[in-house]
Write a protein that holds these residues in place. Sequence first.
Motif, PDB file in Angstrom:
ATOM      1  N   LEU A  31       8.455   3.241  21.265  1.00 17.24           N
ATOM      2  CA  LEU A  31       8.484   4.249  20.292  1.00 17.24           C
ATOM      3  C   LEU A  31       7.534   5.186  20.520  1.00 17.24           C
ATOM      4  CD1 LEU A  31       9.209   2.529  16.827  1.00 17.24           C
ATOM      5  CD2 LEU A  31      10.886   3.419  18.196  1.00 17.24           C
ATOM      6  N   LYS A  32       7.882   6.665  21.084  1.00 17.34           N
ATOM      7  CA  LYS A  32       7.021   7.477  21.525  1.00 17.34           C
ATOM      8  C   LYS A  32       6.338   8.232  20.307  1.00 17.34           C
ATOM      9  CE  LYS A  32       8.644   8.266  26.167  1.00 17.34           C
ATOM     10  NZ  LYS A  32       9.224   8.989  27.283  1.00 17.34           N
ATOM     11  N   LYS A  33       5.172   8.389  20.074  1.00 19.63           N
ATOM     12  CA  LYS A  33       4.936   9.395  19.008  1.00 19.63           C
ATOM     13  C   LYS A  33       4.875  10.757  19.311  1.00 19.63           C
ATOM     14  CE  LYS A  33       1.035   9.794  15.662  1.00 19.63           C
ATOM     15  NZ  LYS A  33      -0.100   9.227  15.280  1.00 19.63           N
ATOM     16  N   GLY A  34       4.661  11.166  20.523  1.00 19.97           N
ATOM     17  CA  GLY A  34       4.724  12.617  21.162  1.00 19.97           C
ATOM     18  C   GLY A  34       3.885  12.831  21.937  1.00 19.97           C
ATOM     19  N   VAL A  35       3.887  13.807  22.693  1.00 20.27           N
ATOM     20  CA  VAL A  35       3.024  14.395  23.830  1.00 20.27           C
ATOM     21  C   VAL A  35       1.615  15.090  23.214  1.00 20.27           C
ATOM     22  CG1 VAL A  35       2.761  16.012  25.889  1.00 20.27           C
ATOM     23  CG2 VAL A  35       4.855  14.763  25.370  1.00 20.27           C
ATOM     24  N   ARG A  36       0.464  14.378  23.482  1.00 20.42           N
ATOM     25  CA  ARG A  36      -0.718  14.848  23.015  1.00 20.42           C
ATOM     26  C   ARG A  36      -1.503  15.628  23.982  1.00 20.42           C
ATOM     27  NH1 ARG A  36      -3.759  12.865  18.693  1.00 20.42           N
ATOM     28  NH2 ARG A  36      -2.593  11.164  18.487  1.00 20.42           N
ATOM     29  N   LEU A  37      -1.813  16.982  23.687  1.00 20.44           N
ATOM     30  CA  LEU A  37      -2.455  17.710  24.464  1.00 20.44           C
ATOM     31  C   LEU A  37      -3.883  17.989  23.782  1.00 20.44           C
ATOM     32  CD1 LEU A  37      -2.643  19.752  26.782  1.00 20.44           C
ATOM     33  CD2 LEU A  37      -2.029  21.706  25.096  1.00 20.44           C
ATOM     34  N   ILE A  38      -4.941  17.570  24.621  1.00 23.47           N
ATOM     35  CA  ILE A  38      -6.386  17.477  24.045  1.00 23.47           C
ATOM     36  C   ILE A  38      -7.111  18.778  24.863  1.00 23.47           C
ATOM     37  CG2 ILE A  38      -8.476  16.364  23.975  1.00 23.47           C
ATOM     38  CD1 ILE A  38      -6.582  13.728  24.265  1.00 23.47           C
ATOM     39  N   THR A  39      -7.663  19.843  24.132  1.00 26.88           N
ATOM     40  CA  THR A  39      -8.303  20.798  24.744  1.00 26.88           C
ATOM     41  C   THR A  39      -9.836  20.608  24.535  1.00 26.88           C
ATOM     42  OG1 THR A  39      -6.478  22.261  23.863  1.00 26.88           O
ATOM     43  CG2 THR A  39      -8.605  23.371  24.511  1.00 26.88           C
ATOM     44  N   ILE A  40     -10.633  20.754  25.506  1.00 23.26           N
ATOM     45  CA  ILE A  40     -12.074  20.320  25.622  1.00 23.26           C
ATOM     46  C   ILE A  40     -12.812  21.947  26.049  1.00 23.26           C
ATOM     47  CG2 ILE A  40     -14.193  19.303  26.467  1.00 23.26           C
ATOM     48  CD1 ILE A  40     -12.048  17.480  24.855  1.00 23.26           C
ATOM     49  N   LEU A  41     -13.253  22.558  24.976  1.00 23.03           N
ATOM     50  CA  LEU A  41     -13.892  23.877  25.204  1.00 23.03           C
ATOM     51  C   LEU A  41     -15.131  23.784  25.622  1.00 23.03           C
ATOM     52  CD1 LEU A  41     -12.869  25.466  21.990  1.00 23.03           C
ATOM     53  CD2 LEU A  41     -11.560  25.611  24.239  1.00 23.03           C
ATOM     54  N   ASN A  42     -15.602  24.768  26.696  1.00 19.42           N
ATOM     55  CA  ASN A  42     -16.910  24.967  27.123  1.00 19.42           C
ATOM     56  C   ASN A  42     -17.927  25.194  26.019  1.00 19.42           C
ATOM     57  OD1 ASN A  42     -19.115  25.791  28.462  1.00 19.42           O
ATOM     58  ND2 ASN A  42     -18.105  27.375  29.649  1.00 19.42           N
TER      59      ASN A  42
ATOM     60  N   LYS B  37     -12.649  29.128  40.523  1.00 19.61           N
ATOM     61  CA  LYS B  37     -13.771  29.084  40.172  1.00 19.61           C
ATOM     62  C   LYS B  37     -14.643  28.144  39.255  1.00 19.61           C
ATOM     63  CE  LYS B  37     -13.820  33.796  41.028  1.00 19.61           C
ATOM     64  NZ  LYS B  37     -14.882  34.275  42.029  1.00 19.61           N
ATOM     65  N   PHE B  38     -13.782  26.914  38.944  1.00 17.90           N
ATOM     66  CA  PHE B  38     -14.308  25.918  38.321  1.00 17.90           C
ATOM     67  C   PHE B  38     -13.625  24.835  38.794  1.00 17.90           C
ATOM     68  CE2 PHE B  38     -14.709  29.450  35.196  1.00 17.90           C
ATOM     69  CZ  PHE B  38     -16.113  29.254  34.979  1.00 17.90           C
ATOM     70  N   PHE B  39     -14.495  23.507  38.934  1.00 20.12           N
ATOM     71  CA  PHE B  39     -13.632  22.252  39.126  1.00 20.12           C
ATOM     72  C   PHE B  39     -14.359  21.394  38.258  1.00 20.12           C
ATOM     73  CE2 PHE B  39     -17.387  22.337  41.879  1.00 20.12           C
ATOM     74  CZ  PHE B  39     -17.799  20.988  41.858  1.00 20.12           C
ATOM     75  N   ALA B  40     -13.533  20.368  38.060  1.00 20.96           N
ATOM     76  CA  ALA B  40     -14.107  19.153  37.003  1.00 20.96           C
ATOM     77  C   ALA B  40     -13.721  17.677  37.800  1.00 20.96           C
ATOM     78  CB  ALA B  40     -13.161  19.170  35.722  1.00 20.96           C
ATOM     79  N   ILE B  41     -14.587  16.971  37.377  1.00 20.78           N
ATOM     80  CA  ILE B  41     -14.711  15.469  37.627  1.00 20.78           C
ATOM     81  C   ILE B  41     -14.263  14.615  36.667  1.00 20.78           C
ATOM     82  CG2 ILE B  41     -15.735  13.422  38.957  1.00 20.78           C
ATOM     83  CD1 ILE B  41     -17.508  15.557  40.236  1.00 20.78           C
ATOM     84  N   ASN B  42     -13.225  13.872  36.534  1.00 15.13           N
ATOM     85  CA  ASN B  42     -12.852  13.402  35.404  1.00 15.13           C
ATOM     86  C   ASN B  42     -12.892  11.795  35.652  1.00 15.13           C
ATOM     87  OD1 ASN B  42     -11.281  12.345  32.908  1.00 15.13           O
ATOM     88  ND2 ASN B  42      -9.405  12.295  34.262  1.00 15.13           N
TER      89      ASN B  42
ATOM     90  N   GLY C 147      -9.158  28.831  34.649  1.00 16.53           N
ATOM     91  CA  GLY C 147     -10.266  29.488  35.673  1.00 16.53           C
ATOM     92  C   GLY C 147     -11.104  30.715  35.125  1.00 16.53           C
ATOM     93  N   GLU C 148     -10.975  31.049  33.649  1.00 16.35           N
ATOM     94  CA  GLU C 148     -11.767  31.753  32.980  1.00 16.35           C
ATOM     95  C   GLU C 148     -13.096  31.212  32.470  1.00 16.35           C
ATOM     96  OE1 GLU C 148     -11.068  35.199  32.894  1.00 16.35           O
ATOM     97  OE2 GLU C 148      -9.342  34.604  34.086  1.00 16.35           O
ATOM     98  N   ASP C 149     -13.114  30.335  31.965  1.00 16.38           N
ATOM     99  CA  ASP C 149     -14.271  29.715  31.359  1.00 16.38           C
ATOM    100  C   ASP C 149     -14.464  28.127  31.433  1.00 16.38           C
ATOM    101  OD1 ASP C 149     -12.570  28.707  29.613  1.00 16.38           O
ATOM    102  OD2 ASP C 149     -13.019  29.689  27.758  1.00 16.38           O
ATOM    103  N   GLY C 150     -13.471  27.438  32.239  1.00 13.10           N
ATOM    104  CA  GLY C 150     -13.708  25.752  32.874  1.00 13.10           C
ATOM    105  C   GLY C 150     -13.219  25.085  31.575  1.00 13.10           C
ATOM    106  N   THR C 151     -12.409  25.717  30.584  1.00 12.48           N
ATOM    107  CA  THR C 151     -12.005  24.802  29.636  1.00 12.48           C
ATOM    108  C   THR C 151     -11.008  23.829  30.080  1.00 12.48           C
ATOM    109  OG1 THR C 151     -11.743  26.640  27.935  1.00 12.48           O
ATOM    110  CG2 THR C 151     -10.201  24.760  27.646  1.00 12.48           C
ATOM    111  N   ILE C 152     -10.977  22.515  29.685  1.00 12.59           N
ATOM    112  CA  ILE C 152     -10.254  21.587  29.927  1.00 12.59           C
ATOM    113  C   ILE C 152      -9.141  21.176  29.192  1.00 12.59           C
ATOM    114  CG2 ILE C 152     -10.180  18.969  30.795  1.00 12.59           C
ATOM    115  CD1 ILE C 152     -11.672  20.495  32.597  1.00 12.59           C
ATOM    116  N   TYR C 153      -7.884  20.992  29.698  1.00 15.89           N
ATOM    117  CA  TYR C 153      -6.919  20.628  28.984  1.00 15.89           C
ATOM    118  C   TYR C 153      -6.175  19.135  29.476  1.00 15.89           C
ATOM    119  CZ  TYR C 153      -6.646  25.499  27.813  1.00 15.89           C
ATOM    120  OH  TYR C 153      -6.858  26.770  27.375  1.00 15.89           O
TER     121      TYR C 153
END
Length: 257
Positions: free
Chosen positions: A246-257, A176-181, A227-233
């Motif tokens: 030294l790893k600080k950690g895994v970072r998940l970035i959420t970009i809302l529509n 339903k959605f696609f993104a170009i990064n 697929g519901e609103d095009g939010t990017i993770y």
Amino acid sequence: MKKLLTICLLIFASASFAQDFSIKKSEIFKDKKKNSYLSFSLESDDGGIVTIRAYRSGMGFKIKGYYIQCFDSNLKLVKELDYEVKNKVIKNAFLKGNTIHLIEQENLKKENKIGFSITSANMSDLNFSTKSLLDFSEDNVKKYFGIGIFPFIFGNGFNQADGNHLGEVIFSANKKFFAINFDFKNKNQETHKVFVFNDNFESVYEKLIVKDIKDKLFEYNSFEVDGEDGTIYFLGKAYENGKKLLKKGVRLITILN
């Protein structure tokens, strides 16, 4: 006794995991070109298959075209096209009903631009038409990626672009959605620009993402489209103390529509 027990266990395990399945094979066909490989495989609602295979030639071993072949549910070839390309590549593809959509990246030499477009055709005739999605001028390409237009298309395996993400195209699971990064070249901050579209190829939103992490201390991994609103993770790994030890950690970035 142990040997007999082992054999019995193997028979039981085989019976437990055995599944019924069938294999279908198409007729044998020959390519005109020697070097080809499968780029995309798409399944239609009626069980048909569309395969898109790129072929290369020339001194730079660059992509010269694609074999686009449409098979019915019995893998009988019903339509095919030798889709020749010049200064462009297919970044991704999907089916919507009986229509094939190709998302293409092209070097627009006359306009000094890099363009992204959607090229579409019905499976029954493969007569393609094209609609522009977005473009970057040569000045933008130099500013954002640190390279000129020529290496952008022909040498993107050897350029200085940050992470080599020069227009990564990802679909949501339901298409339903696609993104170009785009991963912009910025040593001091992790910088991305994303453009999100719906399946009617209408712009949903665009977003510049800047995180206060030095580029060398952040390893971009992947991103997903909701697929519901095009939010990017976005998913990546960040490091601390100026070192990758030294790893600080895994970072998940959420970009809302």
